[in-house]
Scaffold this motif. Structure first.
Motif, PDB file in Angstrom:
ATOM      1  N   SER A   1      12.399   8.871  -3.162  1.00 60.11           N
ATOM      2  CA  SER A   1      11.095   8.704  -3.815  1.00 60.11           C
ATOM      3  C   SER A   1      10.278   9.983  -3.737  1.00 60.11           C
TER       4      SER A   1
ATOM      5  N   ASN B   1      -4.766   0.746   5.886  1.00 58.00           N
ATOM      6  CA  ASN B   1      -4.999  -0.194   4.793  1.00 58.00           C
ATOM      7  C   ASN B   1      -5.333  -1.575   5.339  1.00 58.00           C
TER       8      ASN B   1
ATOM      9  N   LEU C   1       7.646   4.368  -0.975  1.00 54.14           N
ATOM     10  CA  LEU C   1       6.599   5.110  -1.692  1.00 54.14           C
ATOM     11  C   LEU C   1       5.849   6.053  -0.753  1.00 54.14           C
TER      12      LEU C   1
ATOM     13  N   ASN D   1       0.838  -1.194   0.000  1.00 52.15           N
ATOM     14  CA  ASN D   1       0.000   0.000   0.000  1.00 52.15           C
ATOM     15  C   ASN D   1       0.873   1.245   0.000  1.00 52.15           C
ATOM     16  N   VAL D   2       0.600   2.156  -0.923  1.00 50.56           N
ATOM     17  CA  VAL D   2       1.510   3.295  -1.099  1.00 50.56           C
ATOM     18  C   VAL D   2       1.565   4.199   0.124  1.00 50.56           C
ATOM     19  N   PHE D   3       0.492   4.259   0.902  1.00 48.19           N
ATOM     20  CA  PHE D   3       0.479   5.205   2.025  1.00 48.19           C
ATOM     21  C   PHE D   3       1.361   4.721   3.179  1.00 48.19           C
TER      22      PHE D   3
ATOM     23  N   GLN E   1      -3.209  -3.971  -4.468  1.00 46.41           N
ATOM     24  CA  GLN E   1      -4.390  -4.225  -3.650  1.00 46.41           C
ATOM     25  C   GLN E   1      -5.359  -5.192  -4.337  1.00 46.41           C
TER      26      GLN E   1
ATOM     27  N   PRO F   1       7.490  -5.002   0.397  1.00 42.29           N
ATOM     28  CA  PRO F   1       8.620  -4.171  -0.018  1.00 42.29           C
ATOM     29  C   PRO F   1       9.929  -4.964  -0.066  1.00 42.29           C
TER      30      PRO F   1
ATOM     31  N   ARG G   1      13.268   6.460   0.768  1.00 46.08           N
ATOM     32  CA  ARG G   1      12.030   7.215   0.992  1.00 46.08           C
ATOM     33  C   ARG G   1      12.217   8.682   0.584  1.00 46.08           C
TER      34      ARG G   1
ATOM     35  N   HIS H   1       3.887   2.504   2.738  1.00 42.52           N
ATOM     36  CA  HIS H   1       5.016   1.827   2.111  1.00 42.52           C
ATOM     37  C   HIS H   1       6.322   2.485   2.540  1.00 42.52           C
TER      38      HIS H   1
ATOM     39  N   ASP I   1      -2.608  -4.541   5.365  1.00 47.73           N
ATOM     40  CA  ASP I   1      -1.450  -4.452   6.257  1.00 47.73           C
ATOM     41  C   ASP I   1      -1.859  -4.099   7.681  1.00 47.73           C
TER      42      ASP I   1
ATOM     43  N   TRP J   1       0.434   1.768  -9.433  1.00 48.66           N
ATOM     44  CA  TRP J   1       1.068   1.390  -8.155  1.00 48.66           C
ATOM     45  C   TRP J   1       0.071   1.424  -7.004  1.00 48.66           C
TER      46      TRP J   1
END
Lengths: 356, 356, 356, 356
Positions: D75, D3, A10, A3-5, D326, D25, D72, A7, D6, D321
């Motif tokens: 990114s 999410n 990301l 999940n990008v939030f 998901q 990841p 991070r 991650h 996770d 992404w």
């Protein structure tokens, strides 16, 4: 990529740390406990249990820390975390089953925790909207008179000023802030209905308990439970997507302005490329478009969840859980990214930013 | 199958005749002409052209009937009907090019015609919501005390009364009526911006012309054009889907209540089967679910259209054309079907309707 | 505005006349009658009714013309057109109820008519894909070596040739043609299941009747009915959106190439503006983007319709009716528009088209 | 709530541990490094760098562990993790810039890592489909002859056997397994295009390097890069939603069968309620419906991402992404949940499971 939030890398791009804290599981536990404590205190206030008992029990609930692994196992079994949470609380507090969760149901706990979360989040949104409107106002001051080519249907049309285009970015945001003022109370409200939503197990004290709890939790006190009437939640999701959609338009405009050959904007920072060190990619402007299209997509799911059968739909309700927190975080990030962009703009049209 | 709303036989199920009239091409022509006539009159009022001229020309515009085939050819060429419509009007009126469409652009015409359409449609929605709320109130009176099994997560939970469930159908509708009161004016508004949305070609009379036109057309007069700020339109689409979503919940409940073995509702009419003459299908209740899921799906497209680049997006705007009229018709039909259902209900729970 | 595909003037832009004919109600009536006639003949072939009878009745069915108003009334009542259609056929043919619709159900008729429609439509798609691939191949020949600026993340990156970009437009189309070859048979198949989908009322002749009917109708003969297993239909909708999505990318590229300042493409025709006679809008390229986003939106609805409860879902099935025909028409139009664009391109990069 | 996949407790319900590992990841880092190592080795194989160098460097890459915090930050700055990852690798390996990432671009790394992830995931899907088909076959054996009421349009129609309904659950799954066999290779493929997708910076060794890398990574070797042609990815997302949609139908059927008054199924386990200890909620069956509606919603976003402008779209790519991982996890969970349900079914219709 999960999940990008959340991650590890990301998240640097997609995540907003304040929003992430608001939507964290830790906050959720706090607010579920807050519900249970408020209910216990209210049961004392109306005399269902002795007030001393309610004080003692509520304090224990407030300091309770759940066994997360057991919550996970319970969620897998029951489809919802509350039965196991209540079991844990009862085990921890001991001895007073009537003082804990009496007359309430899982949805009361989870939806009230959501309402408290949304209250925090609305404050963040409001503050973010204000910051962004200020940043856009600064752009007006710095660049409002710059000449731009007005473009319609992707073609050069007639000359405009930067003010004209900036207005289309900021004007809807001011309206969104008004929308938020109005919608906020509609979602910041107590959920209390009991097993089938009619407060029957709390009778004859249902309304008194609700009033007491709402006051303690600083939430609105609707006249009835909203277990199966999810219009306010769907309406709120719409607002989230309106905000990110407005910013998607801003982001798209900036991407187009930043093209070589158009050259109507410059930013002090931009993303690098692994293949072309000379490039400056409008990363945050692109992000605004991505987040807008993400939220537009998700909104359909929130409206599918309006078809919420009978007194409680396990399917429609869980669909909200999957979608709404992500929409909120996408919106928060689009607001912070848009403000970052505004601050980094060093030129619009032919006009450079003066000494800052 | 082409389109269900205009379909020779599916229209019987999906179409609402009053909504269809409001969204008809004929109404659209009328309202595009109304825009052009109002503009011509306003040009006279502010003195850009002589008032006598404006009267004569406006009257001719008001009685003008376009060559539809030429409009079709023009739309195919220009992507929008207005250039050919204006050409036809100029040919028909003759001699006064400055009196016709001066300072306006295609989007002014089409969006204003939409605003006039939405005004008609909002009146219909309001009346439909009122009728349905009355019909639901009648159900409360007739059946409110009937016993039902409350069901959560598709499982029998605890006994409730019909009143409890009926409340979840009607309560959001009352809120939707309030939403409509508030959103109506936000979409019933003049569009006037000219080529790039800043009324430059109408200067220095832009605001005066807008004020005059809005008064003539009985529309709101926003301070600026909304060519590329589509939040009000997307917000309105959200309202349409909130209404149909609420009714989808009602429809789903009724389908579930009508099951053999559950038997909590009876209706005087129901659809027949080509294979099983004994069956009574809850056709209209199913329709409510279908329309809810349709509108929920469409809403995502309306929000994608918020990403409206620069001063006018040919792509995002045309996406609205494809979706919004269908959402409106789906909503109108869901309201009329829901009212039909209410009237046809002869039993809820164990309680029959008394003498009617 | 009602529906863009059937709209008197918007149809000029959005509609594809060949696709419109395939999806017309007239074609649908023909194919529903074809189903009934084939069933009647098959009932004769297997000996359920005398062959002479079946011939006579089938011929009458084939020449039958329904009362459309009665079909509309019947659809409104029954939620589906077939009960009234069968009643009309029985009235018209007279005397042989067992020869008509025996053992079949509404869904058999409508889904088989859809399969026949899709067979026609797949032939159109295949031909359109071939035409477009040829037109793109011609662009390769004419302009393949032209220099373009390669752009990533909306920023100039490194020089490419037109061949590089054209390849990204054509390569997926060739794959889509292969997908169509494979998916075509999966949707061009008989539906025959009877009331609850197991051919019980046709026993012991069910499979023999199906085989006979499929041969007569020139459709695939699946081993079972697919009343409630809609994966092939949803998969087909995905293919439609893949095609329009690929063309949306092409359209977006062309809109970006046509920008002043970029100037990497010229087309011989372009849409006019009501306000700015000098403009040439890339109307058809914009249309490709609109149609791509429309179909992407709709696809979600087709997948929601996979949740098709029990032996037949009135709600999910009707949702397909609302969406699939529009997706098909959007795809056909995107293919014809893309081919029109290819033919009208007069320059790519710095290279003009030679003698034409 | 962040999410669900996770989430500390919701993960118990929504998450599939094997799928979570594949999409972690950590796995992603491994596969990005695998890309870089394979590229380095291939550069050695074709003689761009000495083979000894390539071996030494590749080994260092394979054992490299990145600084996650720096990833991070990178990114956030670059919109993509690769520039910082390459910088870190270069810093760690030292001295041989030409041996690392030469001629490649960020998208090559990330899309190839995705391809490797999908390869793992496809193996899981295949195994899950097989397990579920076996579990359904066992249901056929145990309960196939049980009598059920066939229901159409939510109404009792005619008697069927459990075999009839079970067939509608399993038949599409077998087709999905075939679809997976075919689509697997289409997404398990190397991405290698360099800055603008044409392998120019690898000339004249581009195709040889690609062939070598694909063999080392055990991936398909497409003739060109697929940076901006995302049809295979969107097609794959469709497959994911077809699977979860089929299971949504199964879940909906089970929820309906489990209703009191219908009572056509019993399961050994079911979720508990915090308010009503006697209830047994069909939690996993509800979950199937939720996951189906979630994926149906998401699919629209994946198709919006087909509009991938020019040589690389920062916006459309990032939208993938946000969504694809998901969808994959939702599909994996729907398969494992469906199998759990099958195993727990103790009665269908009037037929109990015999001694197991």
């Amino acid at each position: 990529m999960s999940n990008v939030f959340d991650h590890p890398w990301l998240g640097g791009l997609f995540s907003d740390s304040e929003a992430a804290a608001i939507w964290s599981p830790a906050r959720q536990v706090t607010y579920m406990s807050a519900f249970e404590a408020a209910l216990t205190r209210a049961l004392g206030s109306v005399g269902v249990i002795p007030e001393e008992t309610s004080d003692v029990v509520a304090q224990k609930i407030e300091s309770f820390e759940p066994d997360m692994f057991a919550l996970r196992t319970g969620s897998a079994r029951d489809g919802v975390v509350v039965p196991d949470l209540v079991r844990q609380i009862r085990d921890a507090v001991g001895g007073e089953p009537r003082a804990i969760h009496s007359g309430a149901t899982s949805q009361d706990v989870i939806d009230t925790a959501l309402a408290l979360t949304l209250k925090d989040f609305n404050a963040l949104l409001d503050s973010r909207l204000t910051s962004l409107l200020n940043a856009l106002e600064n752009l007006q001051v710095s660049f409002g008179n710059a000449n731009l080519m007005g473009r319609t249907r992707m073609q050069a049309a007639l000359a405009i000023t930067a003010r004209d285009r900036l207005r289309t970015w900021s004007e809807p945001l001011a309206v969104h802030r008004n929308r938020l003022d109005r919608l906020g109370p509609a979602v910041q409200r107590l959920q209390l209905g009991g097993a089938v939503g009619n407060r029957a197990a709390l009778a004859p004290h249902g309304d008194a308990i609700a009033k007491d709890m709402a006051a303690r939790l600083n939430l609105e006190n609707p006249s009835n439970a909203w277990h199966s009437t999810r219009d306010a939640i769907a309406d709120y999701a719409n607002l989230l997507s309106l905000v990110s959609g407005t910013l998607g338009k801003m982001g798209q405009d900036i991407c187009l302005m930043a093209q070589q050959g158009v050259d109507e904007i410059a930013m002090q920072s931009g993303g690098g490329s692994s293949a072309m060190p000379h490039k400056q990619n409008p990363v945050l402007a692109e992000l605004l478009v991505t987040l807008a299209r993400f939220n537009a997509t998700q909104l359909a799911g929130m409206h599918q969840a309006l078809v919420h059968e009978q007194e409680r739909s396990g399917t429609a309700w869980a669909l909200e859980w999957m979608i709404l927190p992500q929409m909120a975080q996408a919106t928060a990030r689009s607001l912070s990214a848009a403000t970052e962009i505004c601050v980094s703009i060093s030129r619009i049209g032919n006009q450079d930013r003066k000494n800052r």
